[in-house]
Design an enzyme around this catalytic site. Sequence first.
Site, PDB file in Angstrom:
ATOM      1  N   HIS A   7       0.815  -1.232   0.000  1.00 25.47           N
ATOM      2  CA  HIS A   7       0.000   0.000   0.000  1.00 25.47           C
ATOM      3  C   HIS A   7       0.844   1.275   0.000  1.00 25.47           C
ATOM      4  O   HIS A   7       0.287   2.368  -0.137  1.00 25.47           O
ATOM      5  CB  HIS A   7      -0.928   0.036   1.216  1.00 25.47           C
TER       6      HIS A   7
ATOM      7  N   ASP B 134      -3.120 -10.677  -2.318  1.00 25.53           N
ATOM      8  CA  ASP B 134      -3.673 -10.117  -1.074  1.00 25.53           C
ATOM      9  C   ASP B 134      -5.126  -9.690  -1.319  1.00 25.53           C
ATOM     10  O   ASP B 134      -5.479  -9.289  -2.433  1.00 25.53           O
ATOM     11  CB  ASP B 134      -2.821  -8.912  -0.666  1.00 25.53           C
TER      12      ASP B 134
ATOM     13  N   ASP C 237      -4.944 -12.705   3.542  1.00 24.54           N
ATOM     14  CA  ASP C 237      -6.198 -12.197   4.090  1.00 24.54           C
ATOM     15  C   ASP C 237      -7.405 -12.497   3.199  1.00 24.54           C
ATOM     16  O   ASP C 237      -8.504 -12.007   3.452  1.00 24.54           O
ATOM     17  CB  ASP C 237      -6.097 -10.690   4.422  1.00 24.54           C
TER      18      ASP C 237
ATOM     19  N   HIS D 187      -6.563  -7.122  -0.442  1.00 28.06           N
ATOM     20  CA  HIS D 187      -6.631  -5.683  -0.719  1.00 28.06           C
ATOM     21  C   HIS D 187      -5.861  -5.347  -1.998  1.00 28.06           C
ATOM     22  O   HIS D 187      -4.842  -5.983  -2.295  1.00 28.06           O
ATOM     23  CB  HIS D 187      -6.014  -4.895   0.438  1.00 28.06           C
TER      24      HIS D 187
END
Length: 307
Positions: free
Chosen positions: A122, A159, A243, A161
């Site tokens: 990120h 991931d 995740d 995200h």
Amino acid sequence: MVTALITHSACLGHDTPPGHPERVERLRTVLAVLDGMDLQRHEAPMAAEADILRVHPESHLRALREAAPEEGLVALDGDTFLSPGSLEAAWRCVGAALKGVDLVLGGQAQTAFAAVRPPGHHAERETAMGFCLFGTVAAAAKYALDHHGLARVAILDFDVHHGNGTQDLVEDDPRILFCSSHQAPLFPGTGAAHETGADDNVVNVPLPAGTDWPTLRRAWNRTILPRVEAFAPEMIFISAGFDCHRADPLGGMTLEAADFGLLTERIMEVAEECCGGRVVSVLEGGYDLAALAAGVAEHVNVLKGGA
Ligand SMILES: [Zn+2]
């Protein structure tokens, strides 16, 4: 098959507030599950500043150094914290990924797994966010290109995200193909399918909450992996976030631990075709400790050539 495991105790020295999902116990749990596996173990060196400056301007390093506390915690935003040990941890994260590149391209290992934290995907050019300080996997990809002279590499991000930071750091570099599957809508809100990069070198596959393994597998088989094969990378990086597991408190997908092994098998098949199985994987998210450990074990076992 020789798989390198690169980590450093400094990555346990990055503290976050009580109750924060990205916590020291994550890495302890990952290292414990890898403890019995036959892996070539390495300490992560500090990255050279020049290796971080390939993806972040000096102003980003300066801002983090100025913000870093001598004691206690500093909040960079609502999610992202600095403790006294955070900068060394983040530098070792990049160092671990670069070491993986050196080992794999030097032939000492065929694959490498960087068991590190904080995560990195990120972190944008000038903005730490989403628990991330430096764009670890992007820095490693640029290092493989600029330092080792590769012509093309791919970064594959599973991931839950979207890897907005990685996309920000590589979308203007046609030598890098960045592919991400992720839940949408979800933090950080980017990663729409129409975000395709300056040179059609970004592939985003947003998927709804509730996405299960058959749906995710279809997305990789139909959309992501054919693009990787066509790009013919000389090395493949994985942003390995766990995740997507059904137990994860931050994500809404429904994978089981074994599914991370199945996805890794598909990636390794393509890596064998494209680049002799040269893969460097970097730990990203995964916030249910048991699910994280089980997913990492499946992933690394397949990196080692197990099935
Ligand atoms: Zn994540």
